[in-house]
Motif scaffolding. Structure first.
Motif, PDB file in Angstrom:
ATOM      1  N   ARG A   1       1.469   4.371  -2.830  1.00 59.71           N
ATOM      2  CA  ARG A   1       1.254   5.612  -2.670  1.00 59.71           C
ATOM      3  C   ARG A   1       2.467   6.517  -2.963  1.00 59.71           C
TER       4      ARG A   1
ATOM      5  N   ARG B   1      -8.609  -1.119   2.262  1.00 62.22           N
ATOM      6  CA  ARG B   1      -7.622  -0.149   2.410  1.00 62.22           C
ATOM      7  C   ARG B   1      -7.227   0.484   0.854  1.00 62.22           C
TER       8      ARG B   1
ATOM      9  N   LEU C   1       0.750  -1.265   0.100  1.00 65.20           N
ATOM     10  CA  LEU C   1       0.040   0.052  -0.079  1.00 65.20           C
ATOM     11  C   LEU C   1       0.750   1.271   0.010  1.00 65.20           C
ATOM     12  N   GLU C   2       1.895   1.206   0.763  1.00 66.02           N
ATOM     13  CA  GLU C   2       2.826   2.345   0.888  1.00 66.02           C
ATOM     14  C   GLU C   2       3.578   2.508  -0.516  1.00 66.02           C
TER      15      GLU C   2
ATOM     16  N   GLN D   1      -9.842   2.278  -0.619  1.00 63.77           N
ATOM     17  CA  GLN D   1     -10.459   3.481  -0.158  1.00 63.77           C
ATOM     18  C   GLN D   1      -9.310   4.517  -0.413  1.00 63.77           C
ATOM     19  N   ALA D   2      -7.871   3.841  -0.701  1.00 65.49           N
ATOM     20  CA  ALA D   2      -6.770   4.903  -1.284  1.00 65.49           C
ATOM     21  C   ALA D   2      -6.976   5.133  -2.932  1.00 65.49           C
TER      22      ALA D   2
END
Length: 356
Positions: free
Chosen positions: A85, A106, A81-82, A109-110
């Motif tokens: 990002r 998650r 996830l990071e 949502q991102a």
């Protein structure tokens, strides 16, 4: 004069031709690069939070069937996830695979997933195991159960999740950290079903009954029960099955324990999924969807579950060895797409309860 001009013109043409032939071609961006070059046609970049040798066979089978080259990046779901990002719109990811609906929530949502439609997936995967708009699709399922020491506890003492909070189990319960997505998703269902106040009371009761501070993974909880460090623990079913199918020293651990599938007279045992999504910025969304559809075939299901010991989601898919040891049980019908909605509230409840 004409001869001089002709000679000069010919020289210029030759120079231009040599320059064109000698100019280096633009190299495609490597899978670890950060340029804007699109991945080559027929390639698929998978970001997976799974770590199983059998997945290599799965990717090879898909490549052999389709001719599509598979590149894989494996890491934990939070790390992936990071990474996405940091990559932003230049992320090369085509497919995201994570081992919990709460984790896929998650990513969604991102803004890292995209809605897709697939008649094959909608026919193969029951609605409660997929996101309603096609942001992700469950592929395998697991049950969150209670492992206990039958020398110290009876079946009736641990036949509900609520039993883990009863005063009679003070100093007898082992759990992993509350930040773990499996526990957050379970709490998410309890909040939705019973309300935040009741869920908070349950968390306080479990925290008061801990035999030790939360630590380790699910396998460590089973080993703690087998070693007499506690009498009961929360785990996903497949951790126990893997030990039961393992070498003699692991089978000995499971022989000292028994399984409870909680809430058989109520809502049923909590169910979660391993799921996959088409990445929002995929350069090959058609190939990404084709890969997920492959995972929902009997062959894909077999490769997904043989080593992990999860339950296949697709009707007719073979059952992994070891699952025949488990009883038939009532499964919660809770829509797994809702498991992530209460994550913040779940973590706050755990923190207030002292379940760290």
């Amino acid at each position: 004069m004409k001869r001089i001009l002709a000679t000069a013109g010919l020289a210029a043409m030759l120079a231009a031709l040599l320059a064109a032939c000698g100019a280096p071609a633009t190299a495609p961006e490597s899978e670890t690069g950060s340029g804007d070059t699109a991945p080559p046609a027929g390639a698929l970049n998978i970001y997976s939070a799974r770590h199983y040798d059998s997945d290599k066979q799965l990717y090879a089978a898909f490549e052999a069937e389709t001719g599509i080259k598979v590149n894989v990046r494996e890491s934990g779901a939070p790390e992936l996830l990071e990474t996405m990002r940091a990559e932003g719109s230049r992320s090369p990811a085509d497919v995201i695979i994570a081992s919990d609906a709460g984790a896929l929530y998650r990513f969604q949502q991102a803004g890292f997933t995209q809605p897709v439609r697939s008649a094959a997936l909608e026919a193969a995967i029951p609605a409660r195991y997929r996101e309603e708009n096609g942001h992700w699709f469950g592929l395998t399922k697991r049950a969150r159960i209670i492992v206990f020491d039958p020398q110290l506890l009876s079946d009736a003492e641990v036949d509900t999740y609520a039993d883990l909070a009863e005063p009679g189990l003070k100093g007898e319960v082992c759990v992993r950290s509350s930040t773990n997505i499996y526990n957050l998703s379970l709490m998410g269902e309890l909040i939705e079903r019973n309300g935040a106040d009741a869920a908070a009371e349950w968390a306080k009761g479990v925290a008061a009954n801990l035999a030790r501070p939360p630590q380790g993974g699910d396998t460590a909880q089973i080993e703690a029960v087998a070693a007499g460090q506690c009498s009961a623990a929360l785990v996903n079913h497949y951790y126990w099955v893997r030990l039961a199918e393992g070498p003699p020293e692991d089978r000995q651990k499971t022989s000292r324990t028994r399984l409870s599938f909680p809430d058989q007279d109520g809502a049923g045992t909590h169910i979660n999924v391993t799921a996959a999504a088409v990445a929002a910025n995929s350069a090959s969304p058609e190939n990404a969807l084709r890969f997920i559809e492959f995972l929902a075939t009997p062959r894909g299901q077999e490769l997904l579950t043989t080593e992990t010991k999860e339950f296949p989601l697709v009707e007719g898919a073979p059952l992994p060895s070891g699952l025949e040891q488990l009883p038939d049980f009532r499964q919660s019908d809770f829509a797994v797409q809702n498991l992530g909605q209460h994550q913040a509230a779940a973590q706050a409840i755990f923190d207030q309860a002292g379940w760290n």
